[in-house]
Design a protein around this motif. Structure first.
Motif, PDB file in Angstrom:
ATOM      1  N   LEU A 499       0.703  -1.338   0.464  1.00 21.34           N
ATOM      2  CA  LEU A 499      -0.271  -0.584  -0.158  1.00 21.34           C
ATOM      3  C   LEU A 499       0.981   1.768  -0.047  1.00 21.34           C
ATOM      4  O   LEU A 499       2.603   1.202   0.339  1.00 21.34           O
ATOM      5  CB  LEU A 499      -0.806   0.120   1.243  1.00 21.34           C
ATOM      6  N   GLY A 500      -0.123   2.687   0.221  1.00 23.74           N
ATOM      7  CA  GLY A 500       0.924   3.568  -0.073  1.00 23.74           C
ATOM      8  C   GLY A 500       1.519   4.118  -2.148  1.00 23.74           C
ATOM      9  O   GLY A 500       1.425   3.069  -2.593  1.00 23.74           O
ATOM     10  N   LYS A 501       2.047   5.224  -1.563  1.00 21.05           N
ATOM     11  CA  LYS A 501       2.390   6.101  -2.861  1.00 21.05           C
ATOM     12  C   LYS A 501       3.974   4.207  -3.421  1.00 21.05           C
ATOM     13  O   LYS A 501       4.480   4.340  -4.430  1.00 21.05           O
ATOM     14  CB  LYS A 501       3.126   6.965  -2.935  1.00 21.05           C
ATOM     15  N   LYS A 502       4.234   4.380  -2.403  1.00 15.07           N
ATOM     16  CA  LYS A 502       5.416   3.428  -3.166  1.00 15.07           C
ATOM     17  C   LYS A 502       5.311   2.589  -2.504  1.00 15.07           C
ATOM     18  O   LYS A 502       6.633   1.188  -2.819  1.00 15.07           O
ATOM     19  CB  LYS A 502       7.215   3.689  -1.332  1.00 15.07           C
ATOM     20  N   LYS A 503       4.342   1.571  -2.785  1.00 15.02           N
ATOM     21  CA  LYS A 503       3.439   0.171  -2.344  1.00 15.02           C
ATOM     22  C   LYS A 503       4.422  -0.730  -1.701  1.00 15.02           C
ATOM     23  O   LYS A 503       4.777  -1.894  -1.687  1.00 15.02           O
ATOM     24  CB  LYS A 503       4.017  -0.576  -3.814  1.00 15.02           C
ATOM     25  N   ASN A 504       4.678  -0.356  -0.485  1.00 13.25           N
ATOM     26  CA  ASN A 504       5.589  -0.384   0.251  1.00 13.25           C
ATOM     27  C   ASN A 504       4.831  -0.548   2.154  1.00 13.25           C
ATOM     28  O   ASN A 504       5.619  -1.535   2.962  1.00 13.25           O
ATOM     29  CB  ASN A 504       6.998  -0.900   0.819  1.00 13.25           C
ATOM     30  N   LYS A 505       3.563  -0.227   2.430  1.00 16.76           N
ATOM     31  CA  LYS A 505       2.882  -0.368   3.554  1.00 16.76           C
ATOM     32  C   LYS A 505       2.526  -1.751   3.970  1.00 16.76           C
ATOM     33  O   LYS A 505       1.809  -1.949   2.523  1.00 16.76           O
ATOM     34  CB  LYS A 505       2.679   1.029   3.423  1.00 16.76           C
ATOM     35  N   LEU A 506       2.482  -2.031   5.175  1.00 17.07           N
ATOM     36  CA  LEU A 506       2.022  -2.425   5.516  1.00 17.07           C
ATOM     37  C   LEU A 506      -0.178  -2.650   5.892  1.00 17.07           C
ATOM     38  O   LEU A 506       0.214  -1.232   6.409  1.00 17.07           O
ATOM     39  CB  LEU A 506       1.867  -3.941   6.382  1.00 17.07           C
ATOM     40  N   GLY A 507      -0.612  -2.770   5.286  1.00 18.66           N
ATOM     41  CA  GLY A 507      -2.351  -2.562   5.793  1.00 18.66           C
ATOM     42  C   GLY A 507      -3.037  -3.722   5.188  1.00 18.66           C
ATOM     43  O   GLY A 507      -2.992  -5.054   5.379  1.00 18.66           O
ATOM     44  N   LEU A 508      -4.705  -2.823   5.346  1.00 14.17           N
ATOM     45  CA  LEU A 508      -5.425  -3.918   4.874  1.00 14.17           C
ATOM     46  C   LEU A 508      -6.021  -2.989   3.780  1.00 14.17           C
ATOM     47  O   LEU A 508      -6.111  -2.227   3.538  1.00 14.17           O
ATOM     48  CB  LEU A 508      -6.131  -4.456   5.982  1.00 14.17           C
ATOM     49  N   GLU A 509      -7.182  -3.793   2.510  1.00 14.50           N
ATOM     50  CA  GLU A 509      -7.803  -3.845   1.641  1.00 14.50           C
ATOM     51  C   GLU A 509      -9.330  -3.763   1.744  1.00 14.50           C
ATOM     52  O   GLU A 509      -9.042  -4.708   1.868  1.00 14.50           O
ATOM     53  CB  GLU A 509      -6.974  -3.777  -0.065  1.00 14.50           C
ATOM     54  N   LEU A 510     -10.191  -2.642   0.877  1.00 13.84           N
ATOM     55  CA  LEU A 510     -11.784  -2.889   1.584  1.00 13.84           C
ATOM     56  C   LEU A 510     -11.567  -2.619   0.933  1.00 13.84           C
ATOM     57  O   LEU A 510     -12.234  -1.509   0.612  1.00 13.84           O
ATOM     58  CB  LEU A 510     -11.660  -1.942   3.405  1.00 13.84           C
ATOM     59  N   ILE A 511     -13.005  -3.372   0.098  1.00 15.47           N
ATOM     60  CA  ILE A 511     -13.078  -3.197  -1.173  1.00 15.47           C
ATOM     61  C   ILE A 511     -14.179  -3.408  -1.091  1.00 15.47           C
ATOM     62  O   ILE A 511     -15.631  -4.479  -0.931  1.00 15.47           O
ATOM     63  CB  ILE A 511     -12.849  -4.825  -2.285  1.00 15.47           C
ATOM     64  N   TRP A 512     -15.823  -2.369  -1.745  1.00  6.94           N
ATOM     65  CA  TRP A 512     -17.597  -2.043  -1.357  1.00  6.94           C
ATOM     66  C   TRP A 512     -17.696  -2.559  -2.454  1.00  6.94           C
ATOM     67  O   TRP A 512     -17.558  -1.668  -3.599  1.00  6.94           O
ATOM     68  CB  TRP A 512     -17.457  -0.685  -1.173  1.00  6.94           C
ATOM     69  N   SER A 513     -18.586  -3.934  -2.708  1.00  5.78           N
ATOM     70  CA  SER A 513     -18.694  -4.274  -4.646  1.00  5.78           C
ATOM     71  C   SER A 513     -20.620  -4.115  -4.469  1.00  5.78           C
ATOM     72  O   SER A 513     -20.691  -4.057  -3.693  1.00  5.78           O
ATOM     73  CB  SER A 513     -18.341  -5.312  -5.028  1.00  5.78           C
ATOM     74  N   ILE A 514     -20.600  -2.751  -5.548  1.00 11.31           N
ATOM     75  CA  ILE A 514     -21.671  -1.923  -5.472  1.00 11.31           C
ATOM     76  C   ILE A 514     -21.992  -3.448  -7.102  1.00 11.31           C
ATOM     77  O   ILE A 514     -21.515  -3.293  -8.020  1.00 11.31           O
ATOM     78  CB  ILE A 514     -22.215  -0.780  -5.645  1.00 11.31           C
ATOM     79  N   GLN A 515     -24.287  -3.477  -7.004  1.00 10.07           N
ATOM     80  CA  GLN A 515     -24.505  -4.078  -8.161  1.00 10.07           C
ATOM     81  C   GLN A 515     -24.036  -3.077  -9.418  1.00 10.07           C
ATOM     82  O   GLN A 515     -24.438  -2.032  -9.610  1.00 10.07           O
ATOM     83  CB  GLN A 515     -26.130  -4.445  -7.742  1.00 10.07           C
ATOM     84  N   ALA A 554      -1.850   0.992   7.746  1.00  8.22           N
ATOM     85  CA  ALA A 554      -2.511   1.720   6.049  1.00  8.22           C
ATOM     86  C   ALA A 554      -3.908   1.890   6.077  1.00  8.22           C
ATOM     87  O   ALA A 554      -4.333   0.464   6.308  1.00  8.22           O
ATOM     88  CB  ALA A 554      -1.955   1.633   4.941  1.00  8.22           C
ATOM     89  N   VAL A 555      -5.010   1.835   5.290  1.00  8.30           N
ATOM     90  CA  VAL A 555      -6.430   1.310   4.928  1.00  8.30           C
ATOM     91  C   VAL A 555      -6.516   1.821   3.665  1.00  8.30           C
ATOM     92  O   VAL A 555      -6.602   2.863   3.340  1.00  8.30           O
ATOM     93  CB  VAL A 555      -7.321   1.648   5.385  1.00  8.30           C
ATOM     94  N   HIS A 556      -6.611   1.046   2.748  1.00  4.85           N
ATOM     95  CA  HIS A 556      -7.177   1.176   1.056  1.00  4.85           C
ATOM     96  C   HIS A 556      -8.414   0.939   0.589  1.00  4.85           C
ATOM     97  O   HIS A 556      -8.575  -0.263   0.967  1.00  4.85           O
ATOM     98  CB  HIS A 556      -5.763   0.868  -0.116  1.00  4.85           C
ATOM     99  N   VAL A 557      -9.148   1.558   0.879  1.00  3.13           N
ATOM    100  CA  VAL A 557     -10.746   1.846   0.393  1.00  3.13           C
ATOM    101  C   VAL A 557     -10.942   1.657  -1.093  1.00  3.13           C
ATOM    102  O   VAL A 557     -10.466   2.720  -1.648  1.00  3.13           O
ATOM    103  CB  VAL A 557     -11.606   2.510   0.775  1.00  3.13           C
ATOM    104  N   MET A 558     -11.448   0.764  -1.847  1.00  8.41           N
ATOM    105  CA  MET A 558     -11.914   1.078  -3.024  1.00  8.41           C
ATOM    106  C   MET A 558     -13.191   0.858  -3.548  1.00  8.41           C
ATOM    107  O   MET A 558     -14.188  -0.360  -2.691  1.00  8.41           O
ATOM    108  CB  MET A 558     -11.212   0.445  -4.014  1.00  8.41           C
ATOM    109  N   VAL A 559     -14.272   1.124  -4.325  1.00  2.38           N
ATOM    110  CA  VAL A 559     -15.531   0.929  -4.666  1.00  2.38           C
ATOM    111  C   VAL A 559     -15.552   0.204  -6.236  1.00  2.38           C
ATOM    112  O   VAL A 559     -15.326   0.919  -6.752  1.00  2.38           O
ATOM    113  CB  VAL A 559     -16.839   1.732  -4.309  1.00  2.38           C
ATOM    114  N   VAL A 560     -15.963  -0.515  -6.648  1.00  2.00           N
ATOM    115  CA  VAL A 560     -16.404  -1.214  -7.452  1.00  2.00           C
ATOM    116  C   VAL A 560     -17.929  -1.600  -8.047  1.00  2.00           C
ATOM    117  O   VAL A 560     -18.624  -1.879  -7.321  1.00  2.00           O
ATOM    118  CB  VAL A 560     -15.174  -2.751  -7.351  1.00  2.00           C
ATOM    119  N   GLU A 561     -18.004  -1.899  -9.644  1.00  4.92           N
ATOM    120  CA  GLU A 561     -19.352  -2.071  -9.799  1.00  4.92           C
ATOM    121  C   GLU A 561     -19.190  -3.359 -10.383  1.00  4.92           C
ATOM    122  O   GLU A 561     -18.148  -3.747 -11.315  1.00  4.92           O
ATOM    123  CB  GLU A 561     -19.782  -1.146 -10.738  1.00  4.92           C
TER     124      GLU A 561
END
Length: 565
Positions: A499-515, A554-561
């Motif tokens: 995660l992060g700009k340098k892609k070297n951070k530890l954390g979790l990814e949270l994905i919200w999927s909507i119809q 770090a927490v990375h959050v995404m919304v996907v369809e």
């Protein structure tokens, strides 16, 4: 009817809240059946006076009228008596007078039975426990080991050991040993009595067949846990609470049940005696309790020496004989229920199970590569209680919702739930406060910090994350109703090392999927994207618990369809 007072209560054991023994009425009459049996001038034992018997009968008659008000039939009224009644010179006459005046029969608990019932009362105040249980009344103290797990309770096969070392009895005994003697002789007499007490407690320890699992755990952890009830020990607990709430300290919860003290504080008898002598007012500690503090300190010192490996920690509980009488009536299937879950049943939203599953989906499964995992100290039962109370303050204004949620487990809706630890009270309160965006007036910020102070930094960080997750779920399902055939959103979470700009951070990814749909009348994607920043901010280093060098990720959050149905 105890040695230091008579307590009257009405409890509701109807489902579904049976496990937490809800008390719908409580009163205490300040009649010390122990003290009235001693002549003020000579100290000689005397019968319970006729005037005291008349006062007891009058109090019981008033209680019968109160029971009628609550719809309690007379055959469901039980009068339980302990040491002071059992050993009274005129016990038979006293009991006959009560029967004649009220029609009520008094159940006398014998020594061993009193200890067993008291231990059950202690067990009622905890989900699970393993250690020594002690009930310190006015005339006697009961001592046994206890293991409570999954609703099943194990006690010493030798029963509970009873000693005449109650708070009032010890106070009188120590005064008698010193009376009329010079300092040297008085000290010697007290020392001899201390040797006797020590030998009796050591013999009890060796006789009660302590399970090896309790002994091994004490060896490993540096002492035995104590689970303490009875007025004498509760007074000791409230003194410890006082010390932790004055002089710049701000321990946030004033409920005695679930309060714990480590060995260093519990055994600091000089500090507690000083407070009892000099503090002007101490919450829940009467003048009588203050006078008994030196005797309780004497017992604590003997106990600390008597137990091999010492005392690791002391857990105080509200449960005693009253709760034990009620708890023994419950089936193991009821006893094993989690108190906080039971206490929050009435607040559950219509789709509680589906929302609970959605919340759990936002927590990553334990990592198979680097051992990262959600903390076990935040139980699934606690999370289900959070879901049940997710909407309970939603009708309040923004100015009060967060504050009401923050106090809900210590002074609000859930404060009377019996059997909840202070740690769980703090965890749930902080989660709920974050669910309402975590906004507080300056006056309440200090209380929030105090709640955080009894938790680890890791626990505090997760309360922020879970709370914000609850906030977004409540935005998506504001009525707490989910159409399972057409869910609005699906959640998934996973650990990440990139995660992060340098892609070297530890954390979790949270994905919200909507119809994926052509038309979105709820503007769900827009609504989510407008709010996901509240979770993303939890992962910002500046918001970690303890600052940039504190605990967090770090927490990375995404919304996907996508097609989710």
């Amino acid at each position: 009817m105890f040695s230091n007072g008579i307590r009257f209560s009405v409890s509701d054991l109807s489902p579904p809240t049976t496990r937490i023994l809800p008390t719908i009425y409580f009163n205490r009459v300040d009649i010390s059946l122990y003290d009235v049996q001693f002549d003020d001038e000579t100290g000689a034992r005397i019968p319970i006076p006729v005037s005291i018997t008349a006062s007891v009968v009058a109090a019981l008659l008033r209680f019968q009228i109160i029971c009628e008000d609550f719809g309690v039939p007379k055959h469901r009224i039980r009068v339980i008596a302990t040491e002071a009644t059992r050993t009274a010179i005129n016990a038979d006459d006293f009991l006959a007078a009560i029967k004649s005046g009220t029609g009520l029969s008094v159940e006398l608990l014998f020594k061993e039975e009193e200890g067993r019932i008291g231990a059950l009362g202690i067990a009622s105040g905890f989900s699970e426990m393993q250690g020594f249980a002690m009930d310190l009344g006015g005339g006697s103290t009961q001592f046994t080991w206890l293991i409570s797990k999954n609703g099943n309770i194990r006690l010493s096969p030798k029963g509970s050991f009873s000693f005449p070392y109650g708070a009032a009895a010890l106070t009188r005994k120590l005064a008698e040993l010193k009376h009329g003697k010079n300092e040297h002789d008085a000290d010697q007499a007290v020392a001899e009595f201390r040797k006797e007490m020590l030998a009796n407690i050591v013999n009890a320890y060796h006789s009660m067949q302590v399970p090896q699992e309790i002994i091994e755990k004490a060896k490993k952890e540096g002492g035995f846990p104590l689970y303490l009830s009875g007025g004498g020990f509760r007074g000791w607990g409230y003194l410890l609470l006082y010390i932790n709430q004055v002089g710049g300290r701000h321990y946030p919860i004033s409920i005695i049940n679930g309060f714990s003290a480590q060995r260093s504080q519990f055994e600091d008898t000089d500090a507690l005696k000083h407070v009892a002598r000099n503090a002007r007012e101490i919450f829940r500690v009467s003048d009588r309790r203050r006078l008994q503090v030196p005797a309780v300190a004497f017992l604590v010192n003997v106990l600390a020496e008597a137990l091999p490996f010492g005392i690791k920690e002391a857990h105080f509980c509200q449960g005693g004989v009253r709760e034990g009488i009620l708890f023994q009536e419950l089936l193991p299937s009821i006893r094993k229920q989690q108190p906080l879950e039971v206490g929050t049943l009435r607040f559950a939203p219509p789709s509680v199970e589906t929302i609970h599953a959605l919340l759990l989906a936002g927590i990553p499964a334990p990592s198979k590569t680097d051992g990262r995992a959600f903390p076990q100290s935040i139980s699934s039962e606690l999370l289900s209680s959070f879901v049940r109370t997710l909407y309970v303050h939603s009708s309040m204004s923004k100015e009060s919702a967060s504050t009401a949620a923050l106090y809900s487990t210590s002074a609000g809706l859930m404060s009377s739930t019996h059997g909840v630890s202070h740690t769980d009270r703090a965890l749930l309160a902080l989660m709920l406060e974050e669910r309402y965006q975590g906004e507080l007036p300056p006056r309440e910020v200090e209380f929030k910090h105090s709640l955080r102070s009894i938790l680890t930094a890791e626990q505090v960080w997760w309360t922020r994350y879970i709370g914000k997750l609850g906030l977004l779920i409540s935005e998506i399902y504001p009525a707490g109703i989910v159409n399972e055939a057409e869910p609005r959103v699906v959640l998934s979470a996973a650990w990440s090392s990139h995660l992060g700009k340098k892609k070297n951070k530890l954390g979790l990814e949270l994905i919200w999927s909507i119809q994926k749909v052509k038309k979105d009348p709820m503007k769900l994607r827009e609504a989510l994207e407008n709010h996901i920043s509240v979770i993303h901010k939890v992962g910002k280093r500046k918001n970690w618990i303890g600052g940039k060098d504190g605990w967090g990720m770090a927490v990375h959050v995404m919304v996907v369809e996508e097609d989710i149905v």
